[in-house]
Design a protein around this motif. Sequence first.
Motif, PDB file in Angstrom:
ATOM      1  N   ILE A   1     -48.450 -10.433 -40.356  1.00  0.00           N
ATOM      2  CA  ILE A   1     -48.571 -10.528 -38.902  1.00  0.00           C
ATOM      3  C   ILE A   1     -49.190  -9.247 -38.322  1.00  0.00           C
ATOM      4  CG2 ILE A   1     -46.269  -9.630 -38.318  1.00  0.00           C
ATOM      5  CD1 ILE A   1     -48.151 -12.603 -36.682  1.00  0.00           C
ATOM      6  N   THR A   2     -48.986  -8.113 -38.978  1.00  0.00           N
ATOM      7  CA  THR A   2     -49.647  -6.876 -38.545  1.00  0.00           C
ATOM      8  C   THR A   2     -51.156  -6.989 -38.713  1.00  0.00           C
ATOM      9  OG1 THR A   2     -47.712  -5.538 -39.128  1.00  0.00           O
ATOM     10  CG2 THR A   2     -49.816  -4.386 -38.921  1.00  0.00           C
ATOM     11  N   ALA A   3     -51.590  -7.521 -39.858  1.00  0.00           N
ATOM     12  CA  ALA A   3     -53.022  -7.694 -40.098  1.00  0.00           C
ATOM     13  C   ALA A   3     -53.631  -8.649 -39.075  1.00  0.00           C
ATOM     14  CB  ALA A   3     -53.251  -8.209 -41.522  1.00  0.00           C
ATOM     15  N   ILE A   4     -52.930  -9.748 -38.797  1.00  0.00           N
ATOM     16  CA  ILE A   4     -53.432 -10.715 -37.816  1.00  0.00           C
ATOM     17  C   ILE A   4     -53.531 -10.073 -36.438  1.00  0.00           C
ATOM     18  CG2 ILE A   4     -52.837 -12.844 -36.577  1.00  0.00           C
ATOM     19  CD1 ILE A   4     -51.618 -13.873 -39.188  1.00  0.00           C
TER      20      ILE A   4
ATOM     21  N   PRO B   1     -58.736 -10.394 -31.476  1.00  0.00           N
ATOM     22  CA  PRO B   1     -58.766  -9.775 -30.142  1.00  0.00           C
ATOM     23  C   PRO B   1     -57.502 -10.071 -29.329  1.00  0.00           C
ATOM     24  CG  PRO B   1     -60.880 -10.782 -30.648  1.00  0.00           C
ATOM     25  CD  PRO B   1     -59.950 -11.192 -31.739  1.00  0.00           C
ATOM     26  N   ARG B   2     -57.011 -11.315 -29.375  1.00  0.00           N
ATOM     27  CA  ARG B   2     -55.801 -11.657 -28.623  1.00  0.00           C
ATOM     28  C   ARG B   2     -54.604 -10.887 -29.180  1.00  0.00           C
ATOM     29  NH1 ARG B   2     -54.027 -15.345 -25.086  1.00  0.00           N
ATOM     30  NH2 ARG B   2     -56.080 -16.311 -25.007  1.00  0.00           N
TER      31      ARG B   2
ATOM     32  N   ARG C   1     -54.705  -7.867 -30.604  1.00  0.00           N
ATOM     33  CA  ARG C   1     -54.811  -6.467 -30.163  1.00  0.00           C
ATOM     34  C   ARG C   1     -54.441  -6.338 -28.688  1.00  0.00           C
ATOM     35  NH1 ARG C   1     -59.558  -6.824 -33.329  1.00  0.00           N
ATOM     36  NH2 ARG C   1     -60.881  -6.969 -31.475  1.00  0.00           N
ATOM     37  N   ALA C   2     -54.829  -7.333 -27.890  1.00  0.00           N
ATOM     38  CA  ALA C   2     -54.457  -7.302 -26.472  1.00  0.00           C
ATOM     39  C   ALA C   2     -52.942  -7.396 -26.317  1.00  0.00           C
ATOM     40  CB  ALA C   2     -55.141  -8.442 -25.727  1.00  0.00           C
ATOM     41  N   GLY C   3     -52.305  -8.231 -27.142  1.00  0.00           N
ATOM     42  CA  GLY C   3     -50.853  -8.351 -27.100  1.00  0.00           C
ATOM     43  C   GLY C   3     -50.165  -7.067 -27.511  1.00  0.00           C
ATOM     44  N   LEU C   4     -50.687  -6.403 -28.541  1.00  0.00           N
ATOM     45  CA  LEU C   4     -50.110  -5.130 -28.980  1.00  0.00           C
ATOM     46  C   LEU C   4     -50.157  -4.100 -27.850  1.00  0.00           C
ATOM     47  CD1 LEU C   4     -51.539  -4.719 -32.615  1.00  0.00           C
ATOM     48  CD2 LEU C   4     -49.242  -5.414 -31.927  1.00  0.00           C
ATOM     49  N   ALA C   5     -51.253  -4.105 -27.095  1.00  0.00           N
ATOM     50  CA  ALA C   5     -51.398  -3.139 -26.008  1.00  0.00           C
ATOM     51  C   ALA C   5     -50.397  -3.387 -24.884  1.00  0.00           C
ATOM     52  CB  ALA C   5     -52.831  -3.194 -25.453  1.00  0.00           C
ATOM     53  N   ARG C   6     -49.841  -4.595 -24.799  1.00  0.00           N
ATOM     54  CA  ARG C   6     -48.901  -4.910 -23.723  1.00  0.00           C
ATOM     55  C   ARG C   6     -47.447  -4.650 -24.113  1.00  0.00           C
ATOM     56  NH1 ARG C   6     -52.011 -10.146 -23.263  1.00  0.00           N
ATOM     57  NH2 ARG C   6     -53.633  -9.761 -21.709  1.00  0.00           N
ATOM     58  N   ILE C   7     -47.172  -4.414 -25.382  1.00  0.00           N
ATOM     59  CA  ILE C   7     -45.782  -4.291 -25.820  1.00  0.00           C
ATOM     60  C   ILE C   7     -45.085  -3.113 -25.152  1.00  0.00           C
ATOM     61  CG2 ILE C   7     -44.268  -3.813 -27.790  1.00  0.00           C
ATOM     62  CD1 ILE C   7     -46.216  -5.389 -29.535  1.00  0.00           C
ATOM     63  N   VAL C   8     -45.647  -1.924 -25.306  1.00  0.00           N
ATOM     64  CA  VAL C   8     -44.998  -0.723 -24.774  1.00  0.00           C
ATOM     65  C   VAL C   8     -44.884  -0.776 -23.253  1.00  0.00           C
ATOM     66  CG1 VAL C   8     -45.159   1.782 -24.548  1.00  0.00           C
ATOM     67  CG2 VAL C   8     -45.629   0.701 -26.749  1.00  0.00           C
TER      68      VAL C   8
ATOM     69  N   ILE D   1     -48.259 -13.739 -31.116  1.00  0.00           N
ATOM     70  CA  ILE D   1     -48.555 -12.830 -32.233  1.00  0.00           C
ATOM     71  C   ILE D   1     -47.780 -11.529 -32.064  1.00  0.00           C
ATOM     72  CG2 ILE D   1     -50.357 -11.485 -33.383  1.00  0.00           C
ATOM     73  CD1 ILE D   1     -52.336 -13.693 -32.611  1.00  0.00           C
ATOM     74  N   ALA D   2     -47.828 -10.961 -30.853  1.00  0.00           N
ATOM     75  CA  ALA D   2     -47.136  -9.694 -30.611  1.00  0.00           C
ATOM     76  C   ALA D   2     -45.629  -9.867 -30.710  1.00  0.00           C
ATOM     77  CB  ALA D   2     -47.516  -9.145 -29.233  1.00  0.00           C
TER      78      ALA D   2
END
Length: 331
Positions: free
Chosen positions: A58-61, A66-67, A69-76, A206-207
């Motif tokens: 799931i980290t690789a995905i 793009p979606r 990476r956008a989700g990762l940016a919203r976590i914090v 994903i995130a």
Amino acid sequence: MPQTSRRPAIPLLVGLPIAIAAGLLIPLQGRINGALSARLDDGIAAAVVSFTTGLLLITAIALLLPRGRAGLARIVPAVRQRSFPRYYVAAGGFGALFVLAQSFTVGLLGVALFTVAIVTGQTLSGLLVDRLGLGPGGQRPITGVRVLGSVLTIAAVAWAVSPRLGGAADIASLLLPLLLPVLAGFLMSFQQAMNGTATVHYGTPIAATLVNFVAGATVLWIAWAIKLAVAGAGNPLPAEWWLYLGGPMGCVFIGVAALLVRGLGVLVTGLGMIAGQLVGSLVLDVVVPAPGSVVALPTVLGTVLTLAAIIVATLPWPKGAFTRGAPAKGR
């Protein structure tokens, strides 16, 4: 406030078949993790391997899409600004409790009793979580039809697994061990609600799935470190590639559940996955039977009754009929 998902909730007629399809993977994952546990001679180590491989996938995905990476940016930002309670990020710990309950109690209870205990806890908490409105779909009332569907599901699962109960008649002596899988099942609905709420704020399951696996893997690594210090290591990792598919399968049904609970609610999402689990188990026992597997008439009829219970739980009902509490906005 971080941007939240504007995508419409998945409707029942689309989401329920998806939930059933995702549930089909659960018995297959159980077979794989069981085989891995036997090869390692260490149930906790097998759970660690399963969660870690899922975390890597799931980290690789998340990094490649793009979606994602956008989700990762919203976590914090979502956690920092308290878009939802911060303890929601620990939802994966409930998944870790499930695999630990599986490791410690299946050998004592047997697969049949373990399954009934899990389903009982999950179904009861699905009603409660929907009533409290903890999921992203808001409050859903406790109606007579939803209670009936839940009771039918528990009865159907008990009927389906009854051929496997064998001579384990002294259920009273197993009441205390049964509490652990009942608790694990009870917390599964909370996990789905928390992941579903996080998905709305991250904009993608994903995130939420990634955060779930981080929390679960952390709990399991700590548990395995304690076991390692007390009892030592088991066998080395096996070479067969298919023994490492349990974690990726976990990514699928955790992500699917997080996506579906907004439209279906926690109870119906859980019932759909339970139905898929029974159907998948039946297919596995017919196509690739495991030692001691039993395919009898109650197994087939119990599986059919489970599907009927889901239909009962999702039937349209006159507004206000058999309802306690505030009316829901919709099913």
